[in-house]
Design a protein around this motif. Sequence first.
Motif, short mmCIF file in Angstrom:
data_model
loop_
_atom_site.label_atom_id
_atom_site.label_comp_id
_atom_site.label_asym_id
_atom_site.label_seq_id
_atom_site.Cartn_x
_atom_site.Cartn_y
_atom_site.Cartn_z
N ALA A 44 9.37 1.81 4.78
CA ALA A 44 7.98 1.00 4.90
C ALA A 44 7.82 0.48 6.38
O ALA A 44 8.84 -0.04 7.11
CB ALA A 44 8.18 -0.10 3.81
N ALA A 45 6.57 0.05 6.73
CA ALA A 45 6.38 -0.65 7.53
C ALA A 45 5.89 -2.17 6.91
O ALA A 45 5.28 -2.12 5.75
CB ALA A 45 5.05 -0.27 8.30
N LEU A 70 0.81 -1.13 -0.03
CA LEU A 70 0.04 -0.02 -0.02
C LEU A 70 1.18 1.20 -0.12
O LEU A 70 1.61 1.33 0.95
CB LEU A 70 -0.79 0.22 1.21
N HIS A 71 0.69 2.07 -0.98
CA HIS A 71 1.52 3.29 -1.09
C HIS A 71 0.66 4.67 -0.84
O HIS A 71 -0.60 4.37 -0.71
CB HIS A 71 2.10 3.52 -2.61
N GLY A 72 1.35 5.50 -0.44
CA GLY A 72 0.45 6.94 -0.11
C GLY A 72 -0.09 6.75 1.27
O GLY A 72 -1.18 7.25 1.37
N CYS A 82 4.52 3.78 2.88
CA CYS A 82 4.39 2.42 2.61
C CYS A 82 4.10 1.31 3.38
O CYS A 82 4.41 1.49 4.38
CB CYS A 82 5.60 2.23 1.51
N PHE A 83 3.13 0.39 3.05
CA PHE A 83 2.61 -0.67 4.13
C PHE A 83 3.02 -1.81 3.32
O PHE A 83 2.49 -2.02 2.03
CB PHE A 83 1.37 -0.52 4.54
N ALA A 117 -2.90 -1.71 11.95
CA ALA A 117 -1.47 -1.68 11.52
C ALA A 117 -1.06 -0.80 10.55
O ALA A 117 -0.14 0.17 10.58
CB ALA A 117 -0.84 -3.13 11.49
N ILE A 118 -1.97 -0.58 9.61
CA ILE A 118 -1.93 0.26 8.49
C ILE A 118 -1.98 1.80 9.13
O ILE A 118 -1.26 2.72 8.84
CB ILE A 118 -2.80 0.33 7.40
N ARG A 119 -2.96 1.74 9.98
CA ARG A 119 -3.27 3.52 10.66
C ARG A 119 -1.91 3.89 11.57
O ARG A 119 -1.36 4.82 11.38
CB ARG A 119 -4.29 3.21 11.41
#
Length: 312
Positions: free
Chosen positions: A231-232, A133-135, A268-269, A256-258
């Motif tokens: 990134a995470a 996931l970007h942005g 980035c995730f 986790a994304i949050r």
Amino acid sequence: MPAKARYREFCRTAPDVPVFAQAWYLDACATGGDWDVVLAQQQDRVVAALPYFYKQKGPFRYATMPPFVKMLGPYLLPEFRGVLKQEHALLEELIAQLPRFAAFKQNFYPTAINWLPFYWHHYQQTTYYTYRLHGLHQLAQVEAGLNRNIRRNIQKAQQQVRVVHDLSAEHFYRLNKMSFDRQGLPMPYSWAQFARHDAALAANGARQLFFAVDAQDRIHSAAYLIWDQQAAYYHLSGDDPALRESGAGILLIWEAIRYASEVLGLPCFDFEGSMLPAVERIRVQFGAVQTPYFFVWKYNSRAFELLEKLKP
């Protein structure tokens, strides 16, 4: 100065060495073998590196991926990327210094897209995929891209569990093991291995634990997030098989994304794979983009290759 010592210094100053290639990370993961590194230099300055993990099987020494290390491969300083002549020269220098292993096997970073010099030296390559996931700096847009099934699962879980971070690594390992037990798979690492890994990440401020807990203090799901400056990574997870219907696992991915966006400020995730159809579908439903990375390998020993093919 030995190559590993120089590499430790290099990791402290290089701007974007991935977490998987950090010297402290490799120290913690090198169970059952050891790691080393080859370096390319210009005017006594390290400008490129290729760390590797190796093991011994009988008379055979071979390079492979250590536990908890999703990706390795060559790393070049940013100013040496993108110009093929420079890249080729540095990669050639790294390859020339590699010991003659019975076999060499590595997953390269998604950013390492030039494996041509390895091809010239008779290495082979297979393309794998992770999902990214970007942005994340525009989290509202990321949320708008969630599939309705994902939204429904998140809302369902929010009515049943709360998300906490203050349970122990032992709690996480227990949930993680449950997922392998449910599938009839052996646990790929021991508690001692995991504890060593976790301690290194905690000491370097590079991990967070997530737990979904209900009103009865039952842990439905657990997730393990790690990160570097780029990134995470959704590194590990686990669920209680008896409580999987709550949708807590999906909720923890979103949390986790949050966290990666709001707390870490990362763009980035990375889901760290997977190639499995059922898992891939979930990644896509989160709006993640299929991102290729290379698995690069070479057998130098026919006997070792035959031995590998005879493994169950």
